[in-house]
Design a protein around this motif. Structure first.
Motif, short mmCIF file in Angstrom:
data_model
loop_
_atom_site.label_atom_id
_atom_site.label_comp_id
_atom_site.label_asym_id
_atom_site.label_seq_id
_atom_site.Cartn_x
_atom_site.Cartn_y
_atom_site.Cartn_z
N VAL A 43 8.02 -19.22 2.47
CA VAL A 43 8.46 -18.89 1.10
C VAL A 43 7.53 -19.55 0.08
N GLN A 44 7.22 -20.81 0.26
CA GLN A 44 6.38 -21.53 -0.69
C GLN A 44 4.98 -20.93 -0.76
N ASN A 45 4.43 -20.55 0.40
CA ASN A 45 3.10 -19.94 0.42
C ASN A 45 3.10 -18.59 -0.29
N ALA A 46 4.16 -17.79 -0.06
CA ALA A 46 4.25 -16.48 -0.71
C ALA A 46 4.38 -16.64 -2.22
N ALA A 47 5.22 -17.58 -2.66
CA ALA A 47 5.41 -17.80 -4.10
C ALA A 47 4.11 -18.26 -4.75
N LYS A 48 3.40 -19.14 -4.06
CA LYS A 48 2.13 -19.65 -4.60
C LYS A 48 1.10 -18.54 -4.69
N ARG A 49 1.03 -17.71 -3.66
CA ARG A 49 0.06 -16.62 -3.63
C ARG A 49 0.32 -15.62 -4.75
N LEU A 50 1.59 -15.35 -5.02
CA LEU A 50 1.95 -14.38 -6.06
C LEU A 50 1.87 -14.97 -7.47
N GLY A 51 1.98 -16.29 -7.57
CA GLY A 51 2.06 -16.92 -8.88
C GLY A 51 3.46 -16.90 -9.43
N TYR A 52 4.46 -16.84 -8.54
CA TYR A 52 5.85 -16.78 -8.98
C TYR A 52 6.32 -18.16 -9.45
N VAL A 53 6.99 -18.17 -10.61
CA VAL A 53 7.60 -19.39 -11.16
C VAL A 53 9.03 -19.05 -11.53
N PRO A 54 10.03 -19.79 -11.02
CA PRO A 54 11.42 -19.49 -11.38
C PRO A 54 11.68 -19.70 -12.86
N ASN A 55 12.62 -18.95 -13.39
CA ASN A 55 12.95 -19.02 -14.82
C ASN A 55 14.16 -19.92 -15.02
N LYS A 56 13.93 -21.12 -15.58
CA LYS A 56 15.02 -22.08 -15.77
C LYS A 56 15.94 -21.73 -16.93
N ILE A 57 15.52 -20.77 -17.77
CA ILE A 57 16.38 -20.42 -18.89
C ILE A 57 16.96 -19.01 -18.73
N ALA A 58 16.84 -18.44 -17.55
CA ALA A 58 17.36 -17.09 -17.32
C ALA A 58 18.82 -17.01 -17.71
N GLY A 59 19.15 -16.06 -18.54
CA GLY A 59 20.52 -15.84 -18.97
C GLY A 59 20.97 -16.74 -20.09
N ALA A 60 20.17 -17.77 -20.41
CA ALA A 60 20.58 -18.72 -21.45
C ALA A 60 20.15 -18.29 -22.84
N LEU A 61 19.03 -17.58 -22.93
CA LEU A 61 18.52 -17.15 -24.23
C LEU A 61 18.23 -15.66 -24.21
N ALA A 62 18.56 -15.01 -25.31
CA ALA A 62 18.31 -13.57 -25.38
C ALA A 62 16.82 -13.28 -25.31
N SER A 63 15.99 -14.15 -25.91
CA SER A 63 14.55 -13.91 -25.94
C SER A 63 13.87 -14.28 -24.62
N GLN A 64 14.59 -15.05 -23.75
CA GLN A 64 14.02 -15.53 -22.50
C GLN A 64 12.74 -16.32 -22.72
N GLN A 65 12.67 -17.03 -23.86
CA GLN A 65 11.49 -17.83 -24.18
C GLN A 65 11.91 -18.93 -25.14
N VAL A 66 11.27 -20.10 -25.04
CA VAL A 66 11.57 -21.19 -25.95
C VAL A 66 10.37 -21.44 -26.85
N ASN A 67 10.60 -22.13 -27.96
CA ASN A 67 9.54 -22.35 -28.94
C ASN A 67 8.72 -23.59 -28.61
N LEU A 68 8.31 -23.68 -27.36
CA LEU A 68 7.46 -24.77 -26.92
C LEU A 68 6.09 -24.24 -26.54
N VAL A 69 5.06 -25.04 -26.80
CA VAL A 69 3.70 -24.72 -26.36
C VAL A 69 3.31 -25.76 -25.32
N ALA A 70 3.07 -25.33 -24.10
CA ALA A 70 2.66 -26.24 -23.03
C ALA A 70 1.20 -26.61 -23.24
N VAL A 71 0.93 -27.90 -23.38
CA VAL A 71 -0.43 -28.40 -23.54
C VAL A 71 -0.75 -29.25 -22.32
N ILE A 72 -1.71 -28.81 -21.52
CA ILE A 72 -2.01 -29.46 -20.25
C ILE A 72 -3.43 -30.01 -20.29
#
Length: 341
Positions: A43-72
């Motif tokens: 499962v982990q290899n398949a997720a990594k290969r696809l670039g899948y990231v779970p959505n921690k805010i699914a169902g919590a916000l209508a926009s499905q997005q928060v007003n944060l900018v990830a700076v790495i």
């Protein structure tokens, strides 16, 4: 680049790619339940290969997005990046967007983890240092379907948009100045490459330009970790004991260059007549030294500002934009590089 036709990846995609049920996929990705090591790895290899990231805010916000900018970024200890962050903050502070910072320590595997965690909160955009990433990181960034701004470097192909300088050009311009000043026996000191890709590219541009004039690096030394000032002193002493006839020292950053400068002054070397030296980054902290180190301004604050401006424009729905925003580094001869009159 944001693609309106792209379908977000789902648990079903990971299930199909791994040959495991959606329920088991969910357990693995949430680290819940009793799942065998073999199945977990599938499962982990398949997720990594696809670039899948779970959505921690699914169902919590209508926009499905928060007003944060990830700076790495790779480091907070390096004096370069706080200035970049200052540029980003100066633009975002007048908007609804807020930066949140992750640090990778120049480690590809840590960058993957930071990206995974940050993207799971569905930020409005990502600003990430460098153009070189692991395949897993690139897959996550491509699948994110948000603005991705790679900063500090333009020597390569961006995933979406890049803002920075050409480090190969910066190395070339410094080599040209050193050659023009008449120096010929040159030593190089820098960070351990290949993890510091931008230092590597400057070194490539520098050595290639020297070679075109029939000059080879006479000595070189690399370091990782520890106090940059102390390392600069140590490496300079060691190099000059090995190669006492060097007439120029080029450092991959100003902090180790400052350490070298202090050592040379203590040992009575005449700068820049007996020996010249130069660094990179134009660190303001060093302006109090008795001699101004020759260096190159890498446009750090401006890079942060331009990257944040792109994020804001895209957040507001502006679709047309440059994919490469190239800034020109500014050479500063200071007092340690002979200037032609």
């Amino acid at each position: 680049m944001t693609d309106p036709t792209k379908r977000p990846l789902t648990l079903r995609d990971v299930s199909e790619a791994s040959g495991v049920s959606e329920m088991t996929v969910s357990r693995v990705l949430r680290n819940k339940g009793d799942v065998s090591a073999v199945t977990r790895e599938k499962v982990q290899n398949a997720a990594k290969r696809l670039g899948y990231v779970p959505n921690k805010i699914a169902g919590a916000l209508a926009s499905q997005q928060v007003n944060l900018v990830a700076v790495i970024i790779p480091s907070l200890g390096n004096m370069v990046f706080p200035e970049v962050l200052s540029g980003i903050s100066s633009v975002l502070e007048s908007t609804e967007l807020q930066p949140v910072v992750g640090v990778t320590d120049y480690l590809p595997e840590k960058e993957e983890k930071v990206l995974f965690d940050m993207l799971s909160w569905r930020p409005a955009g990502v600003i990430i240092a460098g153009l070189e990433h692991s395949e897993a990181s690139r897959a996550m960034l491509r699948q994110a379907d948000i603005p991705v701004i790679e900063i500090m470097d333009v020597d390569g192909e961006p995933i979406d948009t890049c803002v920075g300088i050409s480090h190969r050009r910066a190395g070339r311009k410094m080599a040209e100045a050193i050659i023009e000043a008449g120096y010929r026996k040159i030593g190089f000191m820098g960070t351990k490459m290949p993890l510091d890709h931008r230092a590597r590219k400057r070194f490539e541009g520098f050595t290639r330009t020297l070679a075109q004039s029939g000059i080879e690096i006479a000595d070189q030394e690399f370091y990782s970790g520890g106090s940059a000032l102390a390392k600069g002193r140590e490496m300079t002493q060691a190099m000059l004991e090995r190669s006492p006839d060097l007439d120029f020292l080029y450092y991959s950053n100003d902090m180790i260059g400052a350490g070298g400068l202090l050592y040379l002054q203590e040992t009575g070397r005449k700068i820049p007549d007996d020996i010249g030296l130069a660094g990179f980054n134009a660190v303001e902290l060093l302006e109090g030294l008795s001699l101004r180190l020759a260096t190159m301004d890498a446009c750090r604050r401006e890079i942060g500002q331009r990257a944040a401006e792109v994020i804001v424009e895209r957040h507001m729905g502006v679709k047309d934009h440059e994919t490469t925003i190239s800034l020109k580094p500014k050479q500063q001869p200071g007092d340690t590089l002979i200037r032609k009159t």
